[in-house]
Design a protein around this motif. Structure first.
Motif, mmCIF file in Angstrom:
data_model
loop_
_atom_site.group_PDB
_atom_site.id
_atom_site.type_symbol
_atom_site.label_atom_id
_atom_site.label_comp_id
_atom_site.label_asym_id
_atom_site.label_seq_id
_atom_site.Cartn_x
_atom_site.Cartn_y
_atom_site.Cartn_z
ATOM 1 N N GLU A 112 0.802 -1.223 0.000
ATOM 2 C CA GLU A 112 0.000 0.000 0.000
ATOM 3 C C GLU A 112 0.836 1.273 0.000
ATOM 4 O O GLU A 112 0.359 2.341 -0.391
ATOM 5 N N SER A 113 2.101 1.187 0.417
ATOM 6 C CA SER A 113 2.927 2.391 0.477
ATOM 7 C C SER A 113 3.192 2.976 -0.908
ATOM 8 O O SER A 113 3.509 4.155 -1.041
ATOM 9 N N GLU A 114 3.021 2.163 -1.950
ATOM 10 C CA GLU A 114 3.285 2.642 -3.298
ATOM 11 C C GLU A 114 2.227 3.624 -3.793
ATOM 12 O O GLU A 114 2.510 4.452 -4.664
ATOM 13 N N ILE A 115 1.019 3.529 -3.268
ATOM 14 C CA ILE A 115 -0.026 4.451 -3.736
ATOM 15 C C ILE A 115 -0.260 5.606 -2.772
ATOM 16 O O ILE A 115 -0.919 6.578 -3.138
ATOM 17 N N GLU A 116 0.296 5.533 -1.578
ATOM 18 C CA GLU A 116 0.069 6.617 -0.623
ATOM 19 C C GLU A 116 0.566 7.969 -1.133
ATOM 20 O O GLU A 116 -0.112 8.986 -0.928
ATOM 21 N N PRO A 117 1.718 8.043 -1.829
ATOM 22 C CA PRO A 117 2.150 9.343 -2.362
ATOM 23 C C PRO A 117 1.120 9.968 -3.305
ATOM 24 O O PRO A 117 0.993 11.198 -3.364
ATOM 25 N N LEU A 118 0.385 9.118 -4.044
ATOM 26 C CA LEU A 118 -0.653 9.646 -4.939
ATOM 27 C C LEU A 118 -1.775 10.289 -4.134
ATOM 28 O O LEU A 118 -2.289 11.351 -4.482
ATOM 29 N N PHE A 119 -2.152 9.637 -3.047
ATOM 30 C CA PHE A 119 -3.223 10.174 -2.209
ATOM 31 C C PHE A 119 -2.803 11.459 -1.507
ATOM 32 O O PHE A 119 -3.621 12.355 -1.284
ATOM 33 N N LYS A 120 -1.541 11.552 -1.156
ATOM 34 C CA LYS A 120 -1.066 12.738 -0.445
ATOM 35 C C LYS A 120 -1.193 13.999 -1.288
ATOM 36 O O LYS A 120 -1.290 15.106 -0.751
ATOM 37 N N VAL A 121 -1.170 13.834 -2.614
ATOM 38 C CA VAL A 121 -1.337 14.990 -3.504
ATOM 39 C C VAL A 121 -2.729 14.984 -4.151
ATOM 40 O O VAL A 121 -2.967 15.675 -5.144
ATOM 41 N N GLU A 122 -3.634 14.167 -3.598
ATOM 42 C CA GLU A 122 -5.025 14.085 -4.052
ATOM 43 C C GLU A 122 -5.137 13.719 -5.528
ATOM 44 O O GLU A 122 -5.994 14.224 -6.262
#
Length: 478
Positions: A112-122
């Motif tokens: 899941e850590s691979e997609i968290e950066p995407l969520f952080k920038v919405e």
């Protein structure tokens, strides 16, 4: 006539209720159940009126690569290949597209850590995702609430309370249920040293491990090159203590990592098994190699959830009956013989998705395909869906039914869960499961009788835990 009127109203209103409700097809419980061997019928999906969503494309991110690419297997020459016939999520997505006109792009991620950066920038490129190990804070920050806890309980019973939730909303729906964190074993290996089943007590279990090791076989494959396999001890601490919420009960103690406490006792047990040579001596390059070790009889067991069983069964040598891979409760560690009962298979909608209706339609489709859920290693649990019970659960089902083992419901996330995670985070022990890994690695296997470094690490972690617990001002809440 009344039912026909209700169905008509449901059909015309579904476009809005898909966003508001938990389970889409609420009328299904009044009708004959669909065949458990087939995906949801086109007529059932039509009740959800997805016609307006035809042509939409949703992007699904999942860490379950085997369900997208197929199980890794070996041919007669020993070469690894992907068996596309086992790419069950890919096949389900194709059927979903045929029936609804909604296109599905499947993306495989390692964790899941691979997609968290995407969520952080919405970023809106993720519509649906699976993420099994997130904190409640992460779920709340990145996930569209799926439904209320009460709505989920109507469809999934008590299992709803163990899904990621903030006591009001469910963030990730889990359409399956499973017996979790038990012993996955190669029956032929056990029989080769005189055992037909996993022994009932810890002493007998360890005696069996000694015999397996003496036969030149690794008793337990743990894949220690990464820390995440040690996370199973969180649940084994519940078995050791007989208390479901043993992990978060660390908050009650000033010495949570000492062997007098559930978590400390369990980590010490794992480390003692390491000292006794019960885990693999070599480093596996990846988890697939670890699973191969059990499939090929080079190792006897793994301590994991039901999800790993079909993967190992798919890796047994050609001509070997996959049913040699069994799943049974862990032994009695002194408080009773337990097996964890839990909801399974997280599916969530990104808070930043622009295709939330189509995303929800896909997740509902998944929740109503009993065969897909069974092939994934779980039991369909949604009200009105006839489950297909995988053979892998037969031993546990029989033992629970006979009283030889006790089903322990996985506790829901509470403020205690959050506070415990926050304390471990501030103490720099939460990330990468350092609270377990640092202790496990403190013992030098070349000096199995020297526990000096281990005991010092216990003292250091106890001190850090209490310091940051007090600094955060948190305590156990009844």
């Amino acid at each position: 006539m009344k039912k026909k009127l209700f169905t008509l109203l449901l059909t015309t209103a579904m476009a809005s209720s898909l966003l508001a409700g938990c389970g889409g097809n609420q009328t299904k419980t009044d009708e004959p159940a669909a065949s458990p061997s087939t995906a949801p019928s086109a007529s059932a999906e039509a009740e959800k009126d997805t016609s307006s969503l035809a042509g939409t494309t949703i992007s699904v991110y999942t860490h379950g690569g085997n369900r997208v690419l197929g199980e890794e297997k070996k041919d007669d020459a020993g070469n690894t290949y992907r068996d596309e016939s086992t790419a069950i999520l890919k096949h389900l997505a194709e059927k979903f597209t045929q029936e609804t006109g909604i296109n599905v792009e499947l993306n495989v991620i390692t964790n899941e850590s691979e997609i968290e950066p995407l969520f952080k920038v919405e970023d809106d490129s993720v519509d649906v995702f699976t993420a099994p190990n997130w904190s409640l804070e992460q779920w709340a920050a990145y996930t569209e609430p799926y439904c209320t806890v009460e709505e989920a309980a109507e469809l999934y019973g008590d299992y709803a309370y163990a899904m990621p939730n903030d006591e009001k909303n469910i963030f990730s729906i889990m359409p399956g249920k499973a017996y979790n964190q038990a012993v996955v074993y190669n029956e032929e290996v056990l029989k080769s040293v005189g055992y037909d089943a996993i022994p009932a007590t810890q002493a007998e279990f360890e005696e069996m491990c000694e015999k397996i090791r003496a036969a030149g076989i690794t008793p337990i494959s743990i894949h220690r090159v990464e820390n995440w396999p040690l996370a199973t001890l969180n649940d084994f601490a519940a078995y050791v203590s007989g208390v479901p919420n043993a992990f978060e009960s660390m908050l009650k103690s000033d010495t949570p990592f000492s062997e007098t406490e559930p978590v400390g006792k369990t980590i010490k047990m794992y480390t003692e098994w390491k000292a006794k040579g019960f885990f693999e001596p070599e480093v596996y390059t990846d988890f697939g190699v670890a699973m191969d070790s059990v499939a090929y009889g080079k190792a006897a067991m793994m301590l994991f959830g039901s999800w790993v069983v079909p993967q190992i069964q798919g890796r047994v040598p050609a001509g070997t009956d996959p049913s040699i891979i069994k799943f049974a409760p862990a032994p009695d560690f002194g408080s009773g013989r337990y097996v964890l009962a839990a909801p399974a298979d997280n599916w969530a909608i990104s808070k930043f998705s622009k295709n939330k209706e189509a995303a929800r339609a896909f997740i509902e489709y998944v929740s109503e395909d009993a065969q897909f859920i069974a092939d994934s290693g779980y039991i369909a649990n949604k009200k009105g869906v006839t489950p297909v019970v995988p053979e892998l659960y037969s031993i546990i089902d029989q033992m629970v039914e006979s009283g030889e083992a006790i089903a322990m419901m996985q506790p829901a996330q509470t403020q205690n869960t959050i506070n415990n995670q926050n304390v471990l985070t501030e103490a720099n022990l939460w990330a990468d499961y350092k609270y377990a890994g640092l202790l496990f690695d403190a013992l030098d296997v070349t000096k199995p009788d020297d526990w000096t470094a281990y005991n010092k690490q216990v003292e250091a972690q106890n001190k850090a835990y209490v310091e940051y617990r007090d600094e955060l001002g948190v305590s156990w809440q009844e």
